[in-house]
Design a protein around this motif. Sequence first.
Motif, PDB file in Angstrom:
ATOM      1  N   LEU A 130       0.818  -1.213   0.000  1.00 10.63           N
ATOM      2  CA  LEU A 130       0.000   0.000   0.000  1.00 10.63           C
ATOM      3  C   LEU A 130       0.855   1.269   0.000  1.00 10.63           C
ATOM      4  O   LEU A 130       0.314   2.372   0.008  1.00 10.63           O
ATOM      5  CB  LEU A 130      -0.918   0.015   1.220  1.00 10.63           C
ATOM      6  N   ARG A 133       0.014   4.640  -1.890  1.00 11.64           N
ATOM      7  CA  ARG A 133      -1.323   4.580  -2.482  1.00 11.64           C
ATOM      8  C   ARG A 133      -2.327   5.398  -1.667  1.00 11.64           C
ATOM      9  O   ARG A 133      -2.191   5.533  -0.455  1.00 11.64           O
ATOM     10  CB  ARG A 133      -1.822   3.131  -2.562  1.00 11.64           C
ATOM     11  N   GLN A 157      -3.968   8.292   2.655  1.00 18.31           N
ATOM     12  CA  GLN A 157      -2.719   7.824   2.050  1.00 18.31           C
ATOM     13  C   GLN A 157      -2.051   6.772   2.939  1.00 18.31           C
ATOM     14  O   GLN A 157      -2.098   6.859   4.171  1.00 18.31           O
ATOM     15  CB  GLN A 157      -1.774   9.010   1.851  1.00 18.31           C
TER      16      GLN A 157
END
Length: 229
Positions: A130, A133, A157
């Motif tokens: 992640l 992202r 985020q």
Amino acid sequence: MTQSIALLGEYTPTFPPHLSTNAAIEHAKAASGLDISADWVSTADIDQTLFDRYAGIWVAPGSPYKNVDKTLAAIRLARENSIPCFGTCGGFQHMILEYARNVLGFKDAQHAEYDPYASNLFISQLACSLAGREMQLSFEPNSRVAAIYGAMTDTEQYYCNFGINPDYVDALKQGPMQIAGADAEGEIRVIEWPGHPFFIGTLFVPQARSTPEQPHPLVSAFLKTVVNQ
């Protein structure tokens, strides 16, 4: 009287989440006039005087930590004694670990960064990182987090490669911890302890979205709780 919080983690001045943590605190202070200070405390330096010196803890991104046991002990003390505790990214992961060990009874619950072959691996490496992202979140009705955001959804985020092992989601839901937010796929991204002044963990990094014009609501709520305790 100035209140102080401990930022638990291994401070690295080139690590973006640590820089954004410092900045987000300053944004919230400036916007609300809060009289509060923050010190970085290595997990190796946590001792029995921590809560004599600090009125709250922010368990910061940047694991693995130097001392897991001391970190989990600090989280437990905060949870059991109504001391404000905020965990983001790695902090969220260690709040899950503390809960698994001390509430759910999985004494050998482990994190893949420390022991990837543990039998009760509550925190595992994500199949898809992640890091970097942004993802949309949905919050549970009547959760503290939803009230803080003043909304049922938001976009946040991430900066992590680890999260809750899907094999242990059902076990996590058996205890009192509230699953307060999930992503579009239903993966757990926010937790909170019911009835606690402030015990919230997020897998995302809210401080990354804080600006001087718009301090992040979770950071502001955490600091206000510390000051008003």
